[in-house]
Design an enzyme around this catalytic site. Sequence first.
Site, mmCIF file in Angstrom:
data_model
loop_
_atom_site.group_PDB
_atom_site.id
_atom_site.type_symbol
_atom_site.label_atom_id
_atom_site.label_comp_id
_atom_site.label_asym_id
_atom_site.label_seq_id
_atom_site.Cartn_x
_atom_site.Cartn_y
_atom_site.Cartn_z
ATOM 1 N N GLU A 197 -68.348 3.368 25.390
ATOM 2 C CA GLU A 197 -68.921 2.156 25.996
ATOM 3 C C GLU A 197 -69.811 1.406 25.008
ATOM 4 O O GLU A 197 -70.988 1.132 25.267
ATOM 5 C CB GLU A 197 -69.686 2.503 27.276
ATOM 6 N N GLU A 385 -62.106 6.480 32.082
ATOM 7 C CA GLU A 385 -63.097 6.820 33.120
ATOM 8 C C GLU A 385 -62.809 5.962 34.331
ATOM 9 O O GLU A 385 -62.580 4.755 34.194
ATOM 10 C CB GLU A 385 -64.531 6.520 32.671
HETATM 11 C C1 BG6 Z 1 -70.134 5.659 32.046
HETATM 12 C C2 BG6 Z 1 -70.464 6.705 31.041
HETATM 13 O O1 BG6 Z 1 -71.094 4.683 31.878
HETATM 14 O O2 BG6 Z 1 -70.217 5.932 33.401
HETATM 15 C C3 BG6 Z 1 -70.645 8.090 31.594
HETATM 16 O O3 BG6 Z 1 -69.562 6.706 29.963
HETATM 17 C C4 BG6 Z 1 -71.286 8.013 32.954
HETATM 18 O O4 BG6 Z 1 -71.382 8.828 30.664
HETATM 19 C C5 BG6 Z 1 -70.356 7.256 33.891
HETATM 20 O O5 BG6 Z 1 -71.646 9.249 33.480
HETATM 21 C C6 BG6 Z 1 -70.817 7.182 35.319
HETATM 22 O O6 BG6 Z 1 -72.127 6.719 35.383
HETATM 23 P P1 BG6 Z 1 -73.258 7.521 36.157
HETATM 24 O O7 BG6 Z 1 -74.495 6.775 35.892
HETATM 25 O O8 BG6 Z 1 -72.845 7.497 37.584
HETATM 26 O O9 BG6 Z 1 -73.254 8.888 35.587
#
Ligand code: BG6
Length: 487
Positions: A197, A385
Site C-alpha cells: 500500500e 487483500e
Molecule cells: C491494509 C493493510 O491496509 O488493510 C493490512 O495492508 C491491514 O496490513 C488491512 O491489516 C486491514 O486493515 P485493518 O486496519 O482492519 O487491519
Amino acid sequence: MGFKKGFLWGGATAANQLEGAWNLDGRGPALTDVTTGGTATEARKITYIDKDGNPGTLTRLEKLPEGAHYAVLDDYLYPNHDGIDFYHHYKEDIELFAEMGFSVFRMSISWSRIYPTGLEEEPNQKGIEFYRNVFNELRKHNIEPLVTIWHFDTPLYLEEKLGDWKNRELIPLFVKFAKTCFTEFKGLVKYWLTFNEINNTINFLPDNMPDEYFQEAYQHLHNQFVASAKAVKIGHEIDPENKIGCMICGITYYPHTDDPKDILLNRYKWEKGIFYCGDVQCFGKYPTYAQKLWDEHNVKLDITEDDIQSLKEGTVDIYTFSYYMSMSVTTHPVEDETAGNMVRGGIKNQYLTYSDWGWASDPDGLQYYLEMIYDRYERPLMVVENGLGAYDKVEEDGSIHDDYRIDYLRKHIKTMKKAVDNGVDLWAYTTWGPIDLVSAGTGEMRKRYGFIYVDKHDDGSGTMARSKKDSFYWYKKVIESNGEDLD
Ligand code: BG6
C-alpha cells in the site's frame, strides 16, 4: 469463462500483525512494537521517552519531540509483540491453509528480523532460517508463497536515527535487504511485492496539513519508488523467473453528485490517490499531472539522474492491490462522513452498507477498479487483500457462524469474475487475514477477518488456540470449484 486454470486462491498476512516473537532470535524492533492497541474510535498511540526521561505518546501524524526516543512503556499493551504467534504456530497454520486448498499464501518478511537495525553488514541467520522453514513448509503443501518485502515495518532504528523514508539513505539499506531476500530464497519464492500500500503515505495526509508534511511525504514516496525500482531490477537479475509487483491500496472513488466540479474532484482523487503510484511503478516515470500535485503544496523533490534511470529500469511485472471499499467525494458541504482504510473523509453512499468500523462494502467497486486498472496498465493483476473485519461470536459448542463474512466475500468474488469475463487478466485472489490477526489500523484482535479463529483478545488474554469458522468450509468449496461454487 470464469477464473482460468491455475488461478491462485489463498489468503494474505503481514509479519508484524501475525508473527509475534518480536524480540526473539535476534529480531530488532519496528515502529509497530512501540505502538499500543486502539479501537474504532480511539487511535493507536506510539510511545516514547522524552529527553528528560518522561514518558509520552504520539499519534501517527505527530512527530517525535527533539531528543526523545521510542520506548516500550510498562503501562501499555503492545498487541504486535505477540501477534498471533505464527512464529511458533506456522506449521499448524499452514496445514489449515492447505486443508482449505490454498494455492498461494501472502506473507511479508520482517526487515528487522533479517537486519535488526537495518545497518548490519550481514543478515541475522536465525531470521533467514525462520523464513526458509516457512517457505519450505508452504512448498511441502504445494502453496506458492507471495512475499511482500516491506509491509509497514521499517526497523525502528532507521525511523529514529535516520528519520525514516524521507531520508534517501534508506534506499541502499532497503536494496541490501531486498537483495538478501532474493538471494536467500531463490527457488523457494517466485512472486514478490516491494512495498505494501505504497500510496497510503499521501492518502493518509489531510489536505490542510502544512506544506512541510507534503514535502516529506512526497519525498518519502519518491525514495520508496526508487528503492522499489532498484529492487525489481536486482530481483530479475538474481532470478529471471521472479515476478515482482507493486501493491496499491485500491479504493474506487465516485463523484457524490453530478456537479461537474465533483466529477473533476473525483478525477483528481484517482490521480492523487491511485494513479500517481501505479503510473510511476508501471510506466517507470512520473505522469504529467505530478507537477500539479507537487505545486499544490510547494513540494520540491530531490530527484537525481540516477533515480530517473532506476525508475525506468525497474517497472513491475504485475499490478497488485488491496480492495475493501469505495469512497464518494464531493465539493459540497456534507454532514455524514465515513471512516476508511488508511484514508479519511468519505461521504456516506446511500446505496452501500457499512461495516462496524464504518468501511463501505461495495463489490461493484471491485469490478470497476479491476477493469479501470487493467485498461490503464494492461498487465496481470492480483487482488492481494479483500475481506470484512467483523466481531465474531463463539457459540457454546465452539462453532462460529460468520455468514456476514461469507456474504461479503461471495459478492466480491462474483464481481471479480465479471471483470475476468470482461477480459481482465487476473492471476490471484488472497483474502485479508485468512487467520485472525492484529488489526493494522486499530491494533484490535476483535476486528476479525479470518476463516480461522484465534483465541486471543484485546487485553492480551487467550490460549492462541485455532478453530474453524463456517467460512472455512465455505472457502474450501470455493477453491475446490475454482470460484464456481459460491453458495
Ligand atoms: C491494509 C493493510 O491496509 O488493510 C493490512 O495492508 C491491514 O496490513 C488491512 O491489516 C486491514 O486493515 P485493518 O486496519 O482492519 O487491519
